[in-house]
Design a protein around this motif. Sequence first.
Motif, PDB file in Angstrom:
ATOM      1  N   ARG A 197       0.829  -1.201   0.000  1.00 48.08           N
ATOM      2  CA  ARG A 197       0.000   0.000   0.000  1.00 48.08           C
ATOM      3  C   ARG A 197       0.871   1.262   0.000  1.00 48.08           C
ATOM      4  O   ARG A 197       0.600   2.225  -0.733  1.00 48.08           O
ATOM      5  N   GLN A 198       1.923   1.272   0.776  1.00 48.85           N
ATOM      6  CA  GLN A 198       2.822   2.432   0.829  1.00 48.85           C
ATOM      7  C   GLN A 198       3.520   2.650  -0.513  1.00 48.85           C
ATOM      8  O   GLN A 198       3.668   3.788  -0.970  1.00 48.85           O
ATOM      9  N   VAL A 199       3.948   1.562  -1.152  1.00 47.14           N
ATOM     10  CA  VAL A 199       4.613   1.675  -2.456  1.00 47.14           C
ATOM     11  C   VAL A 199       3.654   2.253  -3.490  1.00 47.14           C
ATOM     12  O   VAL A 199       4.022   3.140  -4.285  1.00 47.14           O
ATOM     13  N   ILE A 200       2.420   1.783  -3.490  1.00 51.28           N
ATOM     14  CA  ILE A 200       1.432   2.265  -4.462  1.00 51.28           C
ATOM     15  C   ILE A 200       1.149   3.745  -4.237  1.00 51.28           C
ATOM     16  O   ILE A 200       1.150   4.555  -5.180  1.00 51.28           O
ATOM     17  N   LEU A 201       0.904   4.137  -2.983  1.00 49.67           N
ATOM     18  CA  LEU A 201       0.568   5.536  -2.693  1.00 49.67           C
ATOM     19  C   LEU A 201       1.727   6.477  -3.009  1.00 49.67           C
ATOM     20  O   LEU A 201       1.521   7.582  -3.522  1.00 49.67           O
ATOM     21  N   SER A 202       2.940   6.042  -2.716  1.00 50.51           N
ATOM     22  CA  SER A 202       4.098   6.890  -3.020  1.00 50.51           C
ATOM     23  C   SER A 202       4.289   7.026  -4.531  1.00 50.51           C
ATOM     24  O   SER A 202       4.707   8.082  -5.021  1.00 50.51           O
ATOM     25  N   THR A 203       3.961   5.977  -5.276  1.00 51.38           N
ATOM     26  CA  THR A 203       4.049   6.044  -6.739  1.00 51.38           C
ATOM     27  C   THR A 203       3.025   7.014  -7.298  1.00 51.38           C
ATOM     28  O   THR A 203       3.331   7.840  -8.170  1.00 51.38           O
ATOM     29  N   LEU A 204       1.794   6.940  -6.799  1.00 51.56           N
ATOM     30  CA  LEU A 204       0.738   7.852  -7.269  1.00 51.56           C
ATOM     31  C   LEU A 204       1.048   9.296  -6.897  1.00 51.56           C
ATOM     32  O   LEU A 204       0.715  10.222  -7.648  1.00 51.56           O
ATOM     33  N   PHE A 223      -9.635 -12.330  -2.221  1.00 52.59           N
ATOM     34  CA  PHE A 223      -8.692 -13.441  -2.224  1.00 52.59           C
ATOM     35  C   PHE A 223      -8.824 -14.152  -3.570  1.00 52.59           C
ATOM     36  O   PHE A 223      -9.756 -14.936  -3.778  1.00 52.59           O
ATOM     37  N   GLY A 224      -7.941 -13.871  -4.485  1.00 51.97           N
ATOM     38  CA  GLY A 224      -8.008 -14.494  -5.797  1.00 51.97           C
ATOM     39  C   GLY A 224      -7.477 -15.900  -5.799  1.00 51.97           C
ATOM     40  O   GLY A 224      -6.936 -16.390  -4.802  1.00 51.97           O
ATOM     41  N   ASP A 225      -7.615 -16.593  -6.936  1.00 50.98           N
ATOM     42  CA  ASP A 225      -7.109 -17.961  -7.045  1.00 50.98           C
ATOM     43  C   ASP A 225      -5.601 -18.010  -6.855  1.00 50.98           C
ATOM     44  O   ASP A 225      -5.068 -18.957  -6.258  1.00 50.98           O
ATOM     45  N   SER A 226      -4.919 -16.987  -7.370  1.00 48.65           N
ATOM     46  CA  SER A 226      -3.459 -16.996  -7.300  1.00 48.65           C
ATOM     47  C   SER A 226      -2.892 -15.699  -6.737  1.00 48.65           C
ATOM     48  O   SER A 226      -1.678 -15.524  -6.701  1.00 48.65           O
ATOM     49  N   SER A 227      -3.761 -14.773  -6.322  1.00 40.95           N
ATOM     50  CA  SER A 227      -3.268 -13.465  -5.911  1.00 40.95           C
ATOM     51  C   SER A 227      -4.159 -12.840  -4.847  1.00 40.95           C
ATOM     52  O   SER A 227      -5.325 -13.220  -4.672  1.00 40.95           O
ATOM     53  N   LEU A 228      -3.563 -11.883  -4.142  1.00 41.79           N
ATOM     54  CA  LEU A 228      -4.327 -10.991  -3.267  1.00 41.79           C
ATOM     55  C   LEU A 228      -4.657  -9.761  -4.100  1.00 41.79           C
ATOM     56  O   LEU A 228      -3.764  -9.067  -4.586  1.00 41.79           O
ATOM     57  N   ASP A 229      -5.937  -9.507  -4.299  1.00 39.35           N
ATOM     58  CA  ASP A 229      -6.361  -8.452  -5.224  1.00 39.35           C
ATOM     59  C   ASP A 229      -6.576  -7.137  -4.486  1.00 39.35           C
ATOM     60  O   ASP A 229      -7.263  -7.086  -3.451  1.00 39.35           O
ATOM     61  N   LEU A 230      -6.026  -6.066  -5.064  1.00 42.81           N
ATOM     62  CA  LEU A 230      -6.142  -4.722  -4.505  1.00 42.81           C
ATOM     63  C   LEU A 230      -6.804  -3.804  -5.523  1.00 42.81           C
ATOM     64  O   LEU A 230      -6.586  -3.931  -6.732  1.00 42.81           O
ATOM     65  N   THR A 231      -7.619  -2.885  -5.024  1.00 40.64           N
ATOM     66  CA  THR A 231      -8.231  -1.860  -5.866  1.00 40.64           C
ATOM     67  C   THR A 231      -7.631  -0.504  -5.516  1.00 40.64           C
ATOM     68  O   THR A 231      -7.632  -0.103  -4.353  1.00 40.64           O
ATOM     69  N   VAL A 232      -7.123   0.177  -6.525  1.00 45.33           N
ATOM     70  CA  VAL A 232      -6.516   1.498  -6.357  1.00 45.33           C
ATOM     71  C   VAL A 232      -7.461   2.525  -6.970  1.00 45.33           C
ATOM     72  O   VAL A 232      -7.873   2.378  -8.122  1.00 45.33           O
ATOM     73  N   ARG A 233      -7.784   3.558  -6.194  1.00 46.86           N
ATOM     74  CA  ARG A 233      -8.681   4.606  -6.682  1.00 46.86           C
ATOM     75  C   ARG A 233      -8.066   5.980  -6.440  1.00 46.86           C
ATOM     76  O   ARG A 233      -7.587   6.255  -5.343  1.00 46.86           O
ATOM     77  N   CYS A 234      -8.097   6.806  -7.494  1.00 49.33           N
ATOM     78  CA  CYS A 234      -7.620   8.182  -7.364  1.00 49.33           C
ATOM     79  C   CYS A 234      -8.428   9.057  -8.321  1.00 49.33           C
ATOM     80  O   CYS A 234      -9.143   8.550  -9.189  1.00 49.33           O
ATOM     81  N   TRP A 235      -8.305  10.375  -8.150  1.00 46.44           N
ATOM     82  CA  TRP A 235      -9.097  11.312  -8.943  1.00 46.44           C
ATOM     83  C   TRP A 235      -8.192  12.203  -9.769  1.00 46.44           C
ATOM     84  O   TRP A 235      -7.090  12.567  -9.348  1.00 46.44           O
ATOM     85  N   THR A 236      -8.671  12.551 -10.971  1.00 41.39           N
ATOM     86  CA  THR A 236      -7.905  13.412 -11.866  1.00 41.39           C
ATOM     87  C   THR A 236      -8.866  14.205 -12.742  1.00 41.39           C
ATOM     88  O   THR A 236     -10.084  13.982 -12.705  1.00 41.39           O
ATOM     89  N   ASP A 237      -8.337  15.145 -13.513  1.00 36.84           N
ATOM     90  CA  ASP A 237      -9.173  15.890 -14.457  1.00 36.84           C
ATOM     91  C   ASP A 237      -9.699  14.937 -15.525  1.00 36.84           C
ATOM     92  O   ASP A 237      -9.025  13.976 -15.914  1.00 36.84           O
ATOM     93  N   THR A 238     -10.899  15.224 -16.022  1.00 37.60           N
ATOM     94  CA  THR A 238     -11.546  14.335 -16.985  1.00 37.60           C
ATOM     95  C   THR A 238     -10.667  14.082 -18.211  1.00 37.60           C
ATOM     96  O   THR A 238     -10.561  12.955 -18.693  1.00 37.60           O
ATOM     97  N   GLY A 239     -10.010  15.107 -18.700  1.00 39.23           N
ATOM     98  CA  GLY A 239      -9.172  14.949 -19.884  1.00 39.23           C
ATOM     99  C   GLY A 239      -7.930  14.116 -19.650  1.00 39.23           C
ATOM    100  O   GLY A 239      -7.308  13.641 -20.611  1.00 39.23           O
ATOM    101  N   ASP A 240      -7.546  13.925 -18.379  1.00 39.19           N
ATOM    102  CA  ASP A 240      -6.335  13.165 -18.051  1.00 39.19           C
ATOM    103  C   ASP A 240      -6.629  11.730 -17.640  1.00 39.19           C
ATOM    104  O   ASP A 240      -5.706  11.001 -17.245  1.00 39.19           O
TER     105      ASP A 240
END
Length: 280
Positions: A197-204, A223-240
């Motif tokens: 989570r820290q790596v993802i947030l610092s990247t964003l 809990f996926g078949d082969s992975s732990l699934d994460l959802t990342v959500r952030c906001w930006t301008d519509t054109g971006d």
Amino acid sequence: MELDLETIQTIKEKAVEFLFDFGPNILGALIVFFIGKYIISLLLKAVDKIFVKYEIDASLATFLKSFSKAILYVLLFITIATQIGIELTSFIAILGAAGLAVGLALQGSLANFAGGVLILIFKPFKVGDTLEAQGTLGSVESIDILYTKIRNFDNKLVTIPNGALANNLTTNHSEKPTRRVDISVGVAYGTDLKKTRQVILSTLKRDERIHADPEPVVKFTNFGDSSLDLTVRCWTDTGDLWPVYWDNMEALKEAFEANDIEIPFPQRDVNHFYPEGKKE
């Protein structure tokens, strides 16, 4: 069957009589048609200049231009009819008598015209917006009196009746100034989720196009078949929206590799059972 001389002479006389009676009217009608067509093109160009000068909304401008063009050609048709010799009162009577039949035959077109008027009044979308409707996603190119033209992102032009757009679900992707970017990532079982989570947030955070308010979030979702699934959500301008999505997908991959966070691939455990009595 061969025609005798007397019949041929009669035909010639009738033809000459027709030319003298109606020839000038037909010639006049042709002249009126070409002159009228030229005048209509000049008027439409003048209308375009007026719309540009007074910065008329592009959606309203295309609709009014289409409507004006239709009205002008109807007037030209009436003028040509009177030039040929049809009396105006008789023509209007015939037109009125045929109006009901034409109206019944053109119910769909009338519904599309009404739909176009509703679109211009309530403005669910306008020219230039990214619209999703009737199984089509693209940019609105024009709103005419009967149809709306949408250009897909693979450069295909789709024409949709205004009635269908006015009476069915439409999704306007350009109406709001900001959009939410959703990114799904998966990491291997046994991965430290807090570190991930820290790596993802610092990247964003390094992407200036991503808004600080509301701040990005990373949630463990499955809990996926082969992975732990994460959802990342952030906001930006519509054109971006899509540039932010694509750029950060690549940036997250590089950040995971740099921090030894494993991106898993599908795995299966295969167990082999020997028949009873067979030695391994």
